[in-house]
Design a protein around this motif. Structure first.
Motif, short mmCIF file in Angstrom:
data_model
loop_
_atom_site.label_atom_id
_atom_site.label_comp_id
_atom_site.label_asym_id
_atom_site.label_seq_id
_atom_site.Cartn_x
_atom_site.Cartn_y
_atom_site.Cartn_z
N THR A 1 0.83 -1.19 0.00
CA THR A 1 0.00 0.00 0.00
C THR A 1 0.87 1.25 0.00
O THR A 1 1.73 1.42 0.87
N VAL B 1 1.46 5.31 -2.47
CA VAL B 1 1.30 6.05 -3.72
C VAL B 1 2.44 5.64 -4.63
O VAL B 1 3.61 5.68 -4.22
N GLN C 1 -2.68 6.00 -6.25
CA GLN C 1 -2.80 5.30 -4.97
C GLN C 1 -3.10 3.82 -5.19
O GLN C 1 -4.01 3.46 -5.94
N THR D 1 -3.99 0.57 -2.74
CA THR D 1 -4.33 0.14 -1.39
C THR D 1 -4.65 -1.35 -1.41
O THR D 1 -5.49 -1.79 -2.18
#
Length: 126
Positions: free
Chosen positions: A91, A93, A121, A123
């Motif tokens: 996780t 950027v 991003q 996640t």
């Protein structure tokens, strides 16, 4: 000038896959080595993967070896990052970057690139 735009990020469960894309503007994409970096909250930016300007060499950070694959399509001015077996610790950027005529590990594993994208991003939920 080279402008880089990342896409393909999102939310995925652990063990899943995502493919990131980075499209570059300009006519000289083939002259640039391309790299992927990531930064998680509260952590330093980390090298993920890079591909040399000729495409002959690829490099990976230890934490992603065997799971991630970088590739490029010069006809589409695009570099990809295929991410498999994702883990929650992936996780972050993710940023793509361009380095003119970069080819060696010492050049591409540091963050001294000429141009950077805005990031996308990723996640990974547990």
């Amino acid at each position: 000038q080279v402008q880089l735009v990342e896409s393909g990020g999102g939310l995925v469960q652990a063990g899943g896959s995502l493919r990131l894309s980075c499209i570059a503007s300009g006519r000289t994409f083939s002259s640039y080595a391309m790299g992927w970096f990531r930064q998680a909250p509260g952590k330093e930016r980390e090298f993920v993967a890079a591909i040399s300007w000729r495409g002959a060499n690829t490099y990976y950070g230890d934490s992603v070896k065997g799971r991630f694959t970088i590739s490029r399509d010069n006809a589409k001015n695009t570099v990809y990052l295929q991410m498999n077996s994702l883990k929650p610790e992936d996780t972050a950027v993710y940023y793509c970057a361009a380095d003119l005529y970069g080819s060696s590990w010492s050049e591409l594993a540091n963050d001294e690139y000429d141009y950077w994208g805005q990031g996308t991003q990723v996640t990974v939920s547990s």
